[in-house]
Write a protein that holds these residues in place. Sequence first.
Motif, mmCIF file in Angstrom:
data_model
loop_
_atom_site.group_PDB
_atom_site.id
_atom_site.type_symbol
_atom_site.label_atom_id
_atom_site.label_comp_id
_atom_site.label_asym_id
_atom_site.label_seq_id
_atom_site.Cartn_x
_atom_site.Cartn_y
_atom_site.Cartn_z
ATOM 1 N N ARG A 61 -13.249 -1.428 4.678
ATOM 2 C CA ARG A 61 -12.947 -1.986 3.395
ATOM 3 C C ARG A 61 -11.389 -2.587 3.318
ATOM 4 O O ARG A 61 -11.557 -3.761 2.773
ATOM 5 N N ILE A 77 -10.733 -6.551 2.635
ATOM 6 C CA ILE A 77 -9.493 -6.991 1.401
ATOM 7 C C ILE A 77 -8.571 -7.980 2.171
ATOM 8 O O ILE A 77 -8.282 -8.927 1.502
ATOM 9 N N THR A 123 -4.488 0.293 6.041
ATOM 10 C CA THR A 123 -4.242 -1.079 5.300
ATOM 11 C C THR A 123 -3.299 -1.853 6.297
ATOM 12 O O THR A 123 -3.626 -2.916 6.741
ATOM 13 N N LEU A 139 -0.991 -7.902 -4.217
ATOM 14 C CA LEU A 139 -2.049 -6.956 -4.371
ATOM 15 C C LEU A 139 -1.754 -5.497 -3.876
ATOM 16 O O LEU A 139 -1.237 -5.528 -2.841
ATOM 17 N N VAL A 172 -3.043 -1.700 -2.643
ATOM 18 C CA VAL A 172 -4.077 -0.955 -1.931
ATOM 19 C C VAL A 172 -3.850 0.341 -1.922
ATOM 20 O O VAL A 172 -2.803 0.821 -1.527
ATOM 21 N N ARG A 218 -6.865 -2.199 -5.399
ATOM 22 C CA ARG A 218 -7.961 -1.964 -4.809
ATOM 23 C C ARG A 218 -8.030 -0.674 -4.277
ATOM 24 O O ARG A 218 -6.788 -0.113 -3.630
ATOM 25 N N ASN A 252 -2.682 -5.765 -9.890
ATOM 26 C CA ASN A 252 -4.009 -5.473 -9.256
ATOM 27 C C ASN A 252 -4.016 -4.513 -8.424
ATOM 28 O O ASN A 252 -3.159 -4.531 -7.300
ATOM 29 N N MET A 296 -4.122 4.396 -8.882
ATOM 30 C CA MET A 296 -5.065 3.607 -9.456
ATOM 31 C C MET A 296 -5.020 3.616 -11.255
ATOM 32 O O MET A 296 -5.518 2.673 -11.680
ATOM 33 N N LYS A 320 -8.539 6.000 -3.673
ATOM 34 C CA LYS A 320 -9.447 5.995 -4.859
ATOM 35 C C LYS A 320 -9.108 7.449 -5.585
ATOM 36 O O LYS A 320 -8.865 8.659 -4.694
ATOM 37 N N SER A 332 0.882 -1.254 0.060
ATOM 38 C CA SER A 332 -0.005 -0.020 0.033
ATOM 39 C C SER A 332 0.805 1.302 0.010
ATOM 40 O O SER A 332 1.665 1.252 0.894
#
Length: 366
Positions: free
Chosen positions: A87, A91, A111, A38, A40, A59, A57, A48, A43, A10
């Motif tokens: 959230r 995850i 995270t 993964l 994180v 999130r 990937n 992103m 947004k 993250s």
Amino acid sequence: MKQSIKVIISGGGTGGHIYPAIAIANEIKLRYSDASILFVGAKDKMEMEKVPQAGYNIRGLWISGIQRKLTLKNLMFPFKLLSSLWRANGIIRKFKPDVAIGTGGFASGPTLMVAAKKGIPTLIQEQNSYPGITNKLLSKKAERICVAYDNLERFFPSDKIIKTGNPVRQDLLFIHSKTEEGKRFFKLIANKKTVLVLGGSLGARRVNQLIESQLGFFKENNMQVIWQCGKLYYDEYNKYNLNENVQVHQFLNRMDLAYAASDFIVSRAGASSVSELCIVGKPTVFIPSPNVAEDHQTKNAKAIVDKHGAILVKESELDTFPIVLETLLKDKGKQESLSENIKTLALPNATNDIVNEIEKIIHFKE
């Protein structure tokens, strides 16, 4: 260590948090081809877009920082934090990582908080000489804190600190063999000195205004300019591409060739940029942004300037810039000493050393 490891990374908000995260992911993939990674992020922030471009990937969390003055965004912060913790919990519960890594940025707080609470080992990669509040809080539960500067025991538990440096693009290690390629790539005139201007991925308003005001100076001194003005300012400044000694770029996709082709560099002092410039070893003038938490860019720059590896010009003193640069242009000895001194501060094996620490803490938990 398990061969099929699962890693959450993250970090984001700026390129300075994103590119180190991607560099760490790439090194993990190099060692463990079947690793599941993964990301994180926050947004609506650049991670992103940039992370999927790098093949991973991601999130998104609904999270942002706290403004320095009372705003509607600040009033929303508690709701965003609760939303992001919920959230992040979902995850992590679904992904079941073996380790969580934070490289800074808004999303890394929730995270890594959730990961640590679930007993998942965490590692923080602190890029700056003066850490932000998020990493100070996360450090209490982290297994390792990988840093790029000395004297961070003031902020973090000393037994957790490992000085690794900041991950940098590996192609920068070989730029000294790319000078001619860089000049061809940017279509530069061979016998002219080149100044590279770096204002960060989004751009820097005051740096751009300064360069615009000094275009006559560069021309008088027979210099050509590679000017990375940033995404937010390109429409305003791309008209100067009509000048024969100036080229304006929104973003530089071949940073290795830009560094290789340049003789002098004018740059903001974000942590990743400073780490890269130590490896590049060109005479550098830092213009730190004063509009960042705890004025950490000035502290990053001073860590180099105090070792006689660069020149610092504050935003409040930009009227001195032409004198500073002209003096540097005429002083070959100063150019050489700046180059030699900044190179001694480089930590080119940072990514490798950080992933070594990640391996240790996963092994430690097994």
